[in-house]
Design a protein around this motif. Structure first.
Motif, PDB file in Angstrom:
ATOM      1  N   PRO A 110       0.763  -1.053  -0.115  1.00  0.00           N
ATOM      2  CA  PRO A 110      -0.375  -0.396  -0.183  1.00  0.00           C
ATOM      3  C   PRO A 110       1.021   1.320   0.491  1.00  0.00           C
ATOM      4  O   PRO A 110       0.273   2.221  -0.517  1.00  0.00           O
ATOM      5  CB  PRO A 110      -0.929  -0.329   1.291  1.00  0.00           C
ATOM      6  N   ALA A 111       1.486   1.110   0.567  1.00  0.00           N
ATOM      7  CA  ALA A 111       3.193   2.223   0.431  1.00  0.00           C
ATOM      8  C   ALA A 111       3.481   3.018  -1.187  1.00  0.00           C
ATOM      9  O   ALA A 111       3.518   3.435  -1.132  1.00  0.00           O
ATOM     10  CB  ALA A 111       3.829   2.038   1.534  1.00  0.00           C
ATOM     11  N   SER A 112       3.608   1.873  -1.161  1.00  0.00           N
ATOM     12  CA  SER A 112       4.128   2.143  -2.807  1.00  0.00           C
ATOM     13  C   SER A 112       2.772   2.510  -3.957  1.00  0.00           C
ATOM     14  O   SER A 112       3.411   3.121  -4.534  1.00  0.00           O
ATOM     15  CB  SER A 112       4.736   0.700  -3.307  1.00  0.00           C
ATOM     16  N   GLN A 113       2.186   1.889  -3.816  1.00  0.00           N
ATOM     17  CA  GLN A 113       1.199   2.436  -4.424  1.00  0.00           C
ATOM     18  C   GLN A 113       1.071   3.325  -3.936  1.00  0.00           C
ATOM     19  O   GLN A 113       0.368   4.649  -5.193  1.00  0.00           O
ATOM     20  CB  GLN A 113      -0.121   1.681  -4.410  1.00  0.00           C
ATOM     21  N   ALA A 114       0.623   4.004  -2.922  1.00  0.00           N
ATOM     22  CA  ALA A 114       0.190   5.335  -2.629  1.00  0.00           C
ATOM     23  C   ALA A 114       1.596   6.253  -3.416  1.00  0.00           C
ATOM     24  O   ALA A 114       1.467   7.224  -3.898  1.00  0.00           O
ATOM     25  CB  ALA A 114       0.399   5.698  -0.540  1.00  0.00           C
ATOM     26  N   LEU A 115       2.598   6.094  -3.280  1.00  0.00           N
ATOM     27  CA  LEU A 115       3.308   6.811  -3.634  1.00  0.00           C
ATOM     28  C   LEU A 115       3.944   7.184  -5.282  1.00  0.00           C
ATOM     29  O   LEU A 115       3.889   8.186  -5.954  1.00  0.00           O
ATOM     30  CB  LEU A 115       5.206   5.763  -3.699  1.00  0.00           C
ATOM     31  N   LEU A 116       3.222   6.114  -6.344  1.00  0.00           N
ATOM     32  CA  LEU A 116       3.535   5.584  -7.348  1.00  0.00           C
ATOM     33  C   LEU A 116       1.786   6.699  -7.641  1.00  0.00           C
ATOM     34  O   LEU A 116       1.976   7.654  -8.625  1.00  0.00           O
ATOM     35  CB  LEU A 116       2.175   4.299  -7.385  1.00  0.00           C
ATOM     36  N   VAL A 117       0.699   6.717  -6.725  1.00  0.00           N
ATOM     37  CA  VAL A 117      -0.059   7.973  -6.796  1.00  0.00           C
ATOM     38  C   VAL A 117      -0.047   9.142  -6.816  1.00  0.00           C
ATOM     39  O   VAL A 117      -0.218   9.549  -7.504  1.00  0.00           O
ATOM     40  CB  VAL A 117      -1.551   7.289  -6.018  1.00  0.00           C
ATOM     41  N   GLU A 118       0.896   9.274  -6.208  1.00  0.00           N
ATOM     42  CA  GLU A 118       1.715  10.488  -5.668  1.00  0.00           C
ATOM     43  C   GLU A 118       2.586  11.134  -6.957  1.00  0.00           C
ATOM     44  O   GLU A 118       2.966  12.043  -7.962  1.00  0.00           O
ATOM     45  CB  GLU A 118       2.442  10.850  -4.590  1.00  0.00           C
ATOM     46  N   MET A 119       2.823  10.005  -7.110  1.00  0.00           N
ATOM     47  CA  MET A 119       4.087  10.732  -8.469  1.00  0.00           C
ATOM     48  C   MET A 119       3.203  10.784  -9.515  1.00  0.00           C
ATOM     49  O   MET A 119       3.738  11.826 -10.737  1.00  0.00           O
ATOM     50  CB  MET A 119       4.410   9.278  -8.670  1.00  0.00           C
ATOM     51  N   ALA A 120       2.247  10.322  -9.772  1.00  0.00           N
ATOM     52  CA  ALA A 120       1.009  10.385 -10.960  1.00  0.00           C
ATOM     53  C   ALA A 120       0.593  11.551 -10.861  1.00  0.00           C
ATOM     54  O   ALA A 120       0.540  12.399 -11.958  1.00  0.00           O
ATOM     55  CB  ALA A 120       0.340   9.426 -10.956  1.00  0.00           C
ATOM     56  N   GLU A 121       0.295  11.601 -10.116  1.00  0.00           N
ATOM     57  CA  GLU A 121      -0.507  12.973  -9.161  1.00  0.00           C
ATOM     58  C   GLU A 121       0.694  14.562  -9.689  1.00  0.00           C
ATOM     59  O   GLU A 121       0.456  15.651 -10.598  1.00  0.00           O
ATOM     60  CB  GLU A 121      -0.811  13.611  -7.811  1.00  0.00           C
ATOM     61  N   ASN A 122       1.990  14.232  -9.093  1.00  0.00           N
ATOM     62  CA  ASN A 122       3.152  15.145  -9.543  1.00  0.00           C
ATOM     63  C   ASN A 122       2.983  15.441 -10.867  1.00  0.00           C
ATOM     64  O   ASN A 122       3.635  16.542 -11.752  1.00  0.00           O
ATOM     65  CB  ASN A 122       4.400  14.582  -8.394  1.00  0.00           C
ATOM     66  N   LEU A 123       3.320  13.614 -11.946  1.00  0.00           N
ATOM     67  CA  LEU A 123       3.383  14.566 -13.239  1.00  0.00           C
ATOM     68  C   LEU A 123       2.171  15.312 -14.317  1.00  0.00           C
ATOM     69  O   LEU A 123       2.331  16.363 -15.157  1.00  0.00           O
ATOM     70  CB  LEU A 123       3.631  12.718 -13.883  1.00  0.00           C
ATOM     71  N   ARG A 124       0.585  14.455 -14.110  1.00  0.00           N
ATOM     72  CA  ARG A 124       0.161  15.197 -13.981  1.00  0.00           C
ATOM     73  C   ARG A 124       0.025  16.348 -13.634  1.00  0.00           C
ATOM     74  O   ARG A 124       0.352  17.073 -15.316  1.00  0.00           O
ATOM     75  CB  ARG A 124      -1.601  15.296 -14.101  1.00  0.00           C
ATOM     76  N   SER A 125       0.200  17.475 -13.140  1.00  0.00           N
ATOM     77  CA  SER A 125       0.785  18.557 -12.516  1.00  0.00           C
ATOM     78  C   SER A 125       1.679  19.660 -13.197  1.00  0.00           C
ATOM     79  O   SER A 125       1.893  20.199 -13.632  1.00  0.00           O
ATOM     80  CB  SER A 125       0.738  18.965 -11.022  1.00  0.00           C
ATOM     81  N   SER A 126       2.765  18.643 -13.401  1.00  0.00           N
ATOM     82  CA  SER A 126       3.858  19.203 -14.463  1.00  0.00           C
ATOM     83  C   SER A 126       3.320  18.659 -15.727  1.00  0.00           C
ATOM     84  O   SER A 126       4.516  19.992 -16.776  1.00  0.00           O
ATOM     85  CB  SER A 126       4.755  18.031 -14.388  1.00  0.00           C
ATOM     86  N   GLU A 127       2.543  18.722 -15.865  1.00  0.00           N
ATOM     87  CA  GLU A 127       1.646  18.814 -18.246  1.00  0.00           C
ATOM     88  C   GLU A 127       0.223  19.481 -17.232  1.00  0.00           C
ATOM     89  O   GLU A 127       0.290  19.543 -18.718  1.00  0.00           O
ATOM     90  CB  GLU A 127       1.593  17.258 -18.595  1.00  0.00           C
TER      91      GLU A 127
END
Length: 143
Positions: A110-127
């Motif tokens: 779950p911690a790794s999945q949460a990290l991936l969600v956060e990374m995806a949100e950051n990538l979306r923001s960067s785009e």
């Protein structure tokens, strides 16, 4: 005979209420059918009435009907339960890259999945995209 726009709108209405034009266009484009959101809107409003066989086939694949559905008034609209997020997920998984990514994260902690969600949100923001897509279910899950 029912108009193409009426048959198409019936599919949108029978699908979960959060299926949007943008979601359908994105899926169709990823499936190899180039279509714009304004063009899909024109098909839905009846401004455009004669889509190419390629567009008809891609719409049929997205909504899991045969292409004949659009031209045969006797063919029933498939029943999709309101709020059936599984249908949306399955439609999105037609994208090979997304399916590939999902298969690699499914059994992470779950911690790794949460990290991936956060990374995806950051990538979306960067785009310059919203952190959470406007046509997705809002989520607040965190590990």
């Amino acid at each position: 005979m029912a108009r193409f726009s009426q048959r198409l709108n019936a599919l949108f209405e029978s699908a979960p209420n959060h299926v949007t034009n943008a979601m359908v266009v994105r899926s169709m484009t990823e499936d190899g059918c180039r279509i714009s959101t304004p063009y899909l809107s024109q098909l839905r409003t009846g401004v455009r009435t004669n889509p190419s066989p390629e567009v008809v086939s891609a719409l049929a694949r997205f909504f899991e009907v045969t292409p004949d559905y659009f031209f045969n008034p006797d063919q029933e609209v498939p029943f999709l339960a309101s709020g059936d997020s599984d249908h949306i997920l399955l439609a999105q998984l037609h994208n090979d890259r997304l399916r590939n990514l999902t298969s690699r994260v499914v059994d992470l902690s779950p911690a790794s999945q949460a990290l991936l969600v956060e990374m995806a949100e950051n990538l979306r923001s960067s785009e310059n995209l919203p952190r959470v897509p406007p046509d997705s279910n809002s989520y607040s899950w965190r590990a």
